[in-house]
Scaffold this motif. Structure first.
Motif, PDB file in Angstrom:
ATOM      1  N   CYS A 180     -83.353 -91.098  18.966  1.00 19.46           N
ATOM      2  CA  CYS A 180     -83.024 -89.924  18.162  1.00 19.46           C
ATOM      3  C   CYS A 180     -83.302 -88.640  18.934  1.00 19.46           C
ATOM      4  CB  CYS A 180     -83.818 -89.926  16.850  1.00 19.46           C
ATOM      5  SG  CYS A 180     -85.600 -90.078  17.034  1.00 19.46           S
ATOM      6  N   GLY A 193     -84.812 -83.484  16.288  1.00 21.01           N
ATOM      7  CA  GLY A 193     -84.755 -83.198  14.860  1.00 21.01           C
ATOM      8  C   GLY A 193     -85.304 -84.299  13.985  1.00 21.01           C
ATOM      9  N   LEU A 194     -85.233 -85.542  14.444  1.00 21.88           N
ATOM     10  CA  LEU A 194     -85.852 -86.655  13.720  1.00 21.88           C
ATOM     11  C   LEU A 194     -87.126 -87.124  14.403  1.00 21.88           C
ATOM     12  CD1 LEU A 194     -85.806 -88.663  11.391  1.00 21.88           C
ATOM     13  CD2 LEU A 194     -84.352 -90.153  12.782  1.00 21.88           C
ATOM     14  N   ARG A 243     -80.326 -83.490  12.952  1.00 19.82           N
ATOM     15  CA  ARG A 243     -80.859 -84.834  13.190  1.00 19.82           C
ATOM     16  C   ARG A 243     -79.735 -85.744  13.669  1.00 19.82           C
ATOM     17  NH1 ARG A 243     -84.716 -86.609   8.094  1.00 19.82           N
ATOM     18  NH2 ARG A 243     -86.297 -84.954   8.297  1.00 19.82           N
TER      19      ARG A 243
END
Length: 316
Positions: free
Chosen positions: A260, A263-264, A308
């Motif tokens: 990821c 953002g995540l 994300r």
């Protein structure tokens, strides 16, 4: 989740500004994809962050999921990129980074698939390092063409290579820039983000490979090039600004692998409630469907409002 309600509304509000002659540069709020080959099932998503939704800014994250080849010899690439913050063309740079690495991998997919099946780890690291540097170097060329500064028209890049061969459980991660690489095993998350390595001179031929720490995490430091993956007429561009990251993992049945963007990755590392929630949701015997994966990926956390982008892999 978090110390209180998130600041922004839970649904999109303002759309990004559009230009009549540049409609092809618009970016959708959300992109969702998935696939199943051999022993693995893939889910991938890219979401515009709450902050960008409120301000009417485009999603700076880009996502590419592509299959090259056919049958058991096919190779699947998942690439995600994040453009530089507070720059007007960040979304274009991210999309371009994904396209360039996709083209480079696609042209070399047969050799890459062979090296993955044969576990030629040194060849993979050296070859993917070159392809990544060349792909990001294209952004510097595009920046000059657009009249932008190279530090503005740039992006981080994170990729997974997944063979369709059901007898090959080798999974390859590579890229440049921050983000997260996590493994979910027996209901617990492991942060397996590889350390970044600077450009180093190649080891002399015959250098032994390092001992493996365990059978599911192999971080490699050799750089012995044994033939190019892609023949380009021009010399490679200058090295990428950020260090290269590379890892080969051997998957076990029941594992889940998550790659990821920050953002995540940041809320997953910083908010235990989110980590526990996704562990419960993604530890089942069956992977979630697309709609369920989207719902899980967009769980909001106080203090985290960036885009994300995530790709999760479940092993049968």
């Amino acid at each position: 989740m978090g110390s209180g309600p998130p600041t922004y509304d839970p649904e999109p509000t303002a759309l990004p500004r559009a230009e009549p002659e540049e409609l092809g540069e618009l970016v959708a709020d959300t992109v969702l994809d998935g696939a199943r080959y051999g022993t693995w099932t893939l889910r991938s998503v890219s979401l515009r962050g709450d902050s960008a939704r409120y301000r009417g800014e485009p999603r700076r994250d880009a996502l590419l999921t592509a299959r090259f080849g056919t049958g058991d010899h096919a190779l699947v690439l998942v690439a995600m990129a994040t453009g530089a913050r507070a720059t007007p063309e960040a979304h274009l740079a991210a999309a371009e980074a994904c396209r360039w690495i996709g083209r480079a991998v696609g042209r070399s997919h047969q050799r890459l698939a062979e090296d993955i099946r044969a576990t030629r780890r040194a060849d993979l690291k050296a070859g993917l390092h070159r392809l990544t540097d060349r792909s990001l170097g294209r952004l510097r060329t595009s920046a000059l063409e657009r009249g932008a500064r190279p530090e503005e028209y740039t992006a981080t890049l994170r990729c997974l290579l997944l063979p369709a061969d059901p007898y090959c459980r080798t999974r390859v991660f590579f890229g440049v820039g921050d983000g997260g690489l996590f493994q979910l095993r027996d209901g617990s998350w492991r942060d397996i983000e590889p350390r970044a390595t600077e450009h180093a001179p190649p080891e002399p031929p015959g250098t032994p490979e390092p001992a493996e720490e365990d059978d599911d995490r192999l971080t490699l430091d050799l750089g012995v090039p044994q033939g190019p993956y892609e023949q380009l007429p021009e010399p490679p561009p200058p090295p990428a600004r950020d260090p290269f990251r590379f890892q080969v993992s051997l998957a076990r049945p029941g594992d889940a692998l998550l790659m990821c963007t920050p953002g995540l990755a940041e809320p997953l590392r910083g908010e235990p409630a989110l980590s526990a929630y996704l562990s419960r949701r993604w530890s089942g015997r069956r992977p979630p469907g697309l709609a369920a994966f989207l719902a899980d990926a967009r769980v909001r956390v106080k203090g985290y409002a960036d885009d994300r982008t995530a790709a999760a892999l479940w092993e049968a």
